[in-house]
Design a protein around this motif. Structure first.
Motif, PDB file in Angstrom:
ATOM      1  N   ARG A   2       0.831  -1.198   0.000  1.00 41.74           N
ATOM      2  CA  ARG A   2       0.000   0.000   0.000  1.00 41.74           C
ATOM      3  C   ARG A   2       0.871   1.256   0.000  1.00 41.74           C
ATOM      4  O   ARG A   2       0.537   2.236  -0.659  1.00 41.74           O
ATOM      5  N   TYR A   3       1.986   1.194   0.771  1.00 42.25           N
ATOM      6  CA  TYR A   3       2.879   2.351   0.813  1.00 42.25           C
ATOM      7  C   TYR A   3       3.473   2.625  -0.569  1.00 42.25           C
ATOM      8  O   TYR A   3       3.578   3.772  -0.983  1.00 42.25           O
ATOM      9  N   ARG A   4       3.845   1.550  -1.277  1.00 39.21           N
ATOM     10  CA  ARG A   4       4.401   1.740  -2.616  1.00 39.21           C
ATOM     11  C   ARG A   4       3.355   2.345  -3.547  1.00 39.21           C
ATOM     12  O   ARG A   4       3.648   3.250  -4.328  1.00 39.21           O
ATOM     13  N   PHE A   5       2.131   1.857  -3.473  1.00 35.13           N
ATOM     14  CA  PHE A   5       1.042   2.403  -4.296  1.00 35.13           C
ATOM     15  C   PHE A   5       0.838   3.883  -3.977  1.00 35.13           C
ATOM     16  O   PHE A   5       0.688   4.714  -4.875  1.00 35.13           O
ATOM     17  N   LYS A   7       3.017   5.945  -2.757  1.00 36.40           N
ATOM     18  CA  LYS A   7       4.174   6.709  -3.238  1.00 36.40           C
ATOM     19  C   LYS A   7       4.067   6.974  -4.740  1.00 36.40           C
ATOM     20  O   LYS A   7       4.356   8.069  -5.214  1.00 36.40           O
ATOM     21  N   GLU A   8       3.660   5.961  -5.488  1.00 38.92           N
ATOM     22  CA  GLU A   8       3.573   6.094  -6.944  1.00 38.92           C
ATOM     23  C   GLU A   8       2.439   7.013  -7.376  1.00 38.92           C
ATOM     24  O   GLU A   8       2.517   7.675  -8.407  1.00 38.92           O
ATOM     25  N   HIS A   9       1.335   7.065  -6.606  1.00 42.02           N
ATOM     26  CA  HIS A   9       0.162   7.861  -6.989  1.00 42.02           C
ATOM     27  C   HIS A   9      -0.084   8.998  -5.996  1.00 42.02           C
ATOM     28  O   HIS A   9      -1.226   9.359  -5.725  1.00 42.02           O
ATOM     29  N   ARG A  10       0.974   9.550  -5.493  1.00 40.14           N
ATOM     30  CA  ARG A  10       0.890  10.532  -4.405  1.00 40.14           C
ATOM     31  C   ARG A  10       0.051  11.756  -4.767  1.00 40.14           C
ATOM     32  O   ARG A  10      -0.827  12.145  -4.032  1.00 40.14           O
ATOM     33  N   GLU A  12      -2.158  12.115  -7.187  1.00 38.79           N
ATOM     34  CA  GLU A  12      -3.465  11.826  -7.767  1.00 38.79           C
ATOM     35  C   GLU A  12      -4.544  11.593  -6.705  1.00 38.79           C
ATOM     36  O   GLU A  12      -5.730  11.719  -6.991  1.00 38.79           O
ATOM     37  N   LEU A  34       9.007   6.224   3.242  1.00 41.11           N
ATOM     38  CA  LEU A  34       9.689   7.084   2.270  1.00 41.11           C
ATOM     39  C   LEU A  34      11.172   7.251   2.593  1.00 41.11           C
ATOM     40  O   LEU A  34      12.001   7.346   1.691  1.00 41.11           O
TER      41      LEU A  34
END
Length: 189
Positions: A2-5, A7-10, A12, A34
């Motif tokens: 979830r953290y990676r998701f 980070k990638e869609h911060r 949006e 992070l």
């Protein structure tokens, strides 16, 4: 995950507080993620990906995972075949397969010496009525040896044999000639 998701869609997902609440993760956990340093295992995985990609490029996209692993072992990197396979799948690397050209076998004509006259019925009424042959491969420290044998189907006795380091027609011919000499027969050519 979830953290990676996150980070990638911060940008949006709106404000971080709202995005963290939607994904049911803590804001402090996200910020800790992070600034977290890479683990030794992650650093090792990334290095292995680089080595695998370099070996793949070096051998012009021809090597599959087993041969790539052999090359890695030669350079002192010991990992399993499965791990190299997973890295190659992750990177989308796929070795070029061998291009073999198969020719259809020519059809038999009446009187063709290749015809199967035995039809796998190996019961023979007397000696030297039916001989069968076989070639086998024998591994040695210096390479392969090829053994051609001629067997009398009546007694199952080896009546002729020949051995060579190359598999040629002379290997089979020598075995048949030895069988003819040992059984005191003559060949009609």
């Amino acid at each position: 995950m979830r953290y990676r998701f996150l980070k990638e869609h911060r940008g949006e997902l709106g404000p971080i507080r709202k995005a963290c609440k939607t994904l049911r993760v803590s804001k402090s956990g996200f910020y800790e993620y992070l600034h977290r340093r890479k683990s030794n295992a992650q650093i090792e995985r990334e290095a292995l990906e680089g080595f695998v990609a370099d070996a793949f490029e070096e051998h012009r996209h021809r090597y599959g995972y087993r041969r790539i692993n052999r090359e890695l072992r030669k350079s002192g990197i010991t990992v399993s075949d499965k791990r190299v396979l997973n890295v190659m799948r992750k990177l989308g690397l796929r070795g070029k397969g061998a291009t073999r050209k198969w020719r259809p076998q020519r059809q038999y004509q009446p009187g063709d010496p290749r015809l199967n006259l035995v039809e796998q019925v190996f019961t023979v009424p007397e000696r030297n009525k039916l001989w069968v042959g076989d070639i086998t491969y024998i591994p040695t420290d210096e390479g392969w040896l090829y053994l051609a044998t001629v067997i009398d189907a009546w007694s199952r006795k080896i009546v002729g044999w020949s051995m060579s380091s190359r598999i040629t027609e002379d290997l089979a011919i020598d075995a048949v000639n030895q069988a003819v000499g040992r059984e005191n027969l003559f060949l009609i050519t």
